[in-house]
Design a protein around this motif. Structure first.
Motif, mmCIF file in Angstrom:
data_model
loop_
_atom_site.group_PDB
_atom_site.id
_atom_site.type_symbol
_atom_site.label_atom_id
_atom_site.label_comp_id
_atom_site.label_asym_id
_atom_site.label_seq_id
_atom_site.Cartn_x
_atom_site.Cartn_y
_atom_site.Cartn_z
ATOM 1 N N VAL A 35 6.894 13.972 35.734
ATOM 2 C CA VAL A 35 6.813 15.232 34.185
ATOM 3 C C VAL A 35 8.566 14.802 34.271
ATOM 4 N N PHE A 36 9.327 14.344 33.080
ATOM 5 C CA PHE A 36 10.817 14.344 33.203
ATOM 6 C C PHE A 36 11.194 14.878 31.883
ATOM 7 N N SER A 37 12.694 15.939 32.386
ATOM 8 C CA SER A 37 12.507 17.006 30.778
ATOM 9 C C SER A 37 14.106 15.260 30.548
ATOM 10 N N ALA A 38 14.159 15.187 29.477
ATOM 11 C CA ALA A 38 15.549 15.283 28.800
ATOM 12 C C ALA A 38 15.956 15.963 28.598
ATOM 13 N N ALA A 39 17.693 16.205 29.030
ATOM 14 C CA ALA A 39 17.695 17.456 28.877
ATOM 15 C C ALA A 39 19.172 17.119 27.867
ATOM 16 N N HIS A 40 19.806 18.172 27.696
ATOM 17 C CA HIS A 40 21.194 18.658 26.570
ATOM 18 C C HIS A 40 22.473 18.946 27.390
ATOM 19 N N TYR A 247 4.547 6.485 30.472
ATOM 20 C CA TYR A 247 6.145 7.588 29.961
ATOM 21 C C TYR A 247 5.900 8.072 28.731
ATOM 22 N N THR A 248 4.801 8.953 28.240
ATOM 23 C CA THR A 248 5.339 9.003 26.671
ATOM 24 C C THR A 248 6.659 10.067 26.100
ATOM 25 N N PHE A 252 5.381 14.449 19.374
ATOM 26 C CA PHE A 252 4.032 15.247 18.781
ATOM 27 C C PHE A 252 2.978 15.882 19.294
ATOM 28 N N HIS A 253 2.071 14.425 20.075
ATOM 29 C CA HIS A 253 0.878 14.627 20.111
ATOM 30 C C HIS A 253 1.165 14.872 22.080
ATOM 31 N N TYR A 254 1.795 14.924 22.656
ATOM 32 C CA TYR A 254 1.946 14.905 24.152
ATOM 33 C C TYR A 254 1.209 16.289 24.987
ATOM 34 N N SER A 266 -0.434 9.365 29.938
ATOM 35 C CA SER A 266 0.795 9.297 30.079
ATOM 36 C C SER A 266 1.156 10.304 31.556
ATOM 37 N N HIS A 267 2.250 9.695 31.982
ATOM 38 C CA HIS A 267 3.407 10.703 32.380
ATOM 39 C C HIS A 267 3.554 11.341 31.132
ATOM 40 N N ALA A 268 5.436 11.632 31.779
ATOM 41 C CA ALA A 268 6.086 12.286 30.661
ATOM 42 C C ALA A 268 7.755 12.099 30.351
ATOM 43 N N LEU A 269 8.515 11.975 29.817
ATOM 44 C CA LEU A 269 9.824 12.143 29.511
ATOM 45 C C LEU A 269 10.303 12.217 28.075
ATOM 46 N N LEU A 270 10.544 13.413 27.656
ATOM 47 C CA LEU A 270 10.368 14.542 26.902
ATOM 48 C C LEU A 270 11.448 15.517 26.294
ATOM 49 N N GLY A 271 11.635 15.304 25.360
ATOM 50 C CA GLY A 271 12.981 15.743 25.015
ATOM 51 C C GLY A 271 12.014 17.009 24.566
ATOM 52 N N VAL A 272 11.274 17.676 24.127
ATOM 53 C CA VAL A 272 11.104 18.953 24.470
ATOM 54 C C VAL A 272 10.221 19.717 25.151
ATOM 55 N N PHE A 273 10.621 18.913 26.128
ATOM 56 C CA PHE A 273 10.796 19.570 27.507
ATOM 57 C C PHE A 273 11.800 20.480 27.876
#
Length: 383
Positions: A35-40, A247-248, A252-254, A266-273
């Motif tokens: 799980v990745f968080s796309a960070a600001h 990686y999703t 909207f549907h994570y 799916s694994h995750a790479l998400l801005g919402v995280f």
């Protein structure tokens, strides 16, 4: 006490903030999903900048937020669109961000992957596109981070068809020292990427995307799919070669995509995280124990907030992400590089606050309430 929050109709409604804080203890690495968080990035609010000038970044606050994500077992996807690549952060700033964050990741043992694209270009030939990618690829690899090959506006503008994508990506994958993550970013996130992979027909584009992967076995560790189309993502991940992760990037549907089905997940790479980081980590910890229902019970209620943050124009979701980071106490101000704090309306921000507060996302609800009152007063809302 109550707040008077503006709504989309132009009126004011009464909202009573919650008082119970969100608590999520820092944890270890997550096991069942990567799980990745796309960070600001955090802007420097005291910099004397002008529109179009290079971004001024508060490096201490920016790196502190990454340590926050790593402390919960999340990886950081650095210098992605959440960090305002192409929307306030230029390549010079992104390169500095990559170097600093990669060094910080080594210091704390955090996982990091960084975006390599072509945003130092404005147009150019395919040879220019390859050269720009190579420059950024080298920076990420020299920093010791995994490479995320981002979609290129210049390639989208200059490619004549699928064969140009096969050529450019083939050239880059042959050069990559380690397997990369390929990123397919849809036009809802960046309108300049319409027709990526050589066609606006998503079935044809998917075939080209898979052809790139198949032609270079062992060079693609995973793919990040940001099309906001859960059915298409599921179909694509079932067609991936063995060993290539999906990686999703579907904000909207994570929950359903990460939970998966009988054929995979799916694994995750998400801005919402970025705003959901600790809660997302807690949910995946439940998944690590085989508790899918517990995972969904934690993440499903977050979807209304995610859909609100990422509503059209989707590319301005960064404003809500930074706004929530300010309310949560991760930074001392609501200022963004490029002045993007103005990209969402007060009713939009008020609804984001309400949804996040209802979820209990704020470590200090009183601080979040006080900061929300401050913002309301700046817009002329009286108690």
């Amino acid at each position: 006490m109550t707040l008077r929050l503006p709504d989309a109709s132009g009126g004011l409604r009464t909202y009573e903030p919650r008082t119970a804080p969100f608590t999520a203890a820092p944890g270890g690495p997550l096991a069942s999903r990567t799980v990745f968080s796309a960070a600001h990035v955090v802007a420097d609010p005291f910099a004397d900048t002008a529109p179009g000038a290079p971004a001024a970044v508060d490096w201490d606050a920016t790196l502190a937020f990454r340590r926050h994500l790593w402390s919960h077992g999340l990886g950081v996807a650095e210098a992605m669109d959440t960090a305002q690549r192409g929307m306030g952060l230029d390549w010079t700033g992104a390169a500095e961000l990559i170097r600093r964050s990669a060094a910080e990741a080594r210091a704390v043992g955090g996982r990091i992957a960084c975006g390599a694209g072509t945003d130092q270009l404005a147009g150019g030939s395919l040879a220019d596109v390859r050269g720009a990618y190579e420059e950024q690829l080298a920076v990420v690899e020299e920093a010791g981070a995994q490479v995320i090959l981002m979609a290129s506006r210049s390639l989208a503008a200059g490619a004549r068809g699928p064969e140009d994508y096969l050529d450019v990506y083939g050239h880059l994958l042959r050069q990559a020292a380690e397997p990369v993550i390929l990123h397919w970013l849809g036009p809802m996130f960046d309108p300049a990427l319409e027709g990526y992979w050589g066609s606006s027909d998503l079935d044809a584009a998917t075939d080209t995307f898979l052809d790139v992967i198949a032609a270079h076995p062992g060079k693609v560790e995973g793919v990040k799919i940001s099309l906001l189309d859960a059915r298409r993502e599921v179909e694509l991940r079932r067609r991936l070669p063995q060993g290539v992760r999906c990686y999703t990037g579907d904000d909207f549907h994570y929950p359903e995509l990460i939970a998966g089905d009988e054929h995979g997940f799916s694994h995750a790479l998400l801005g919402v995280f970025d705003p959901l980081g600790p809660l997302a980590a807690e949910a995946v910890c439940a998944l690590d124990t085989g508790d899918t229902s517990g995972f969904r019970a934690l993440l499903d209620p977050t979807v209304p907030l995610a859909r609100h943050l990422f509503q059209a124009p989707t590319r301005f979701y960064k404003t809500g992400v930074v706004f929530l980071a300010w309310l949560a106490g991760h930074q001392s101000h609501f200022t963004m590089v490029g002045g993007l704090q103005s990209a969402r309306s007060l009713p939009h921000l008020a609804r984001a606050y309400e949804l996040a507060d209802t979820l209990g996302l704020f470590p200090d609800p009183k601080l979040a309430e006080e900061r929300m009152r401050t913002l309301l007063s700046l817009y002329g809302v009286t108690p």
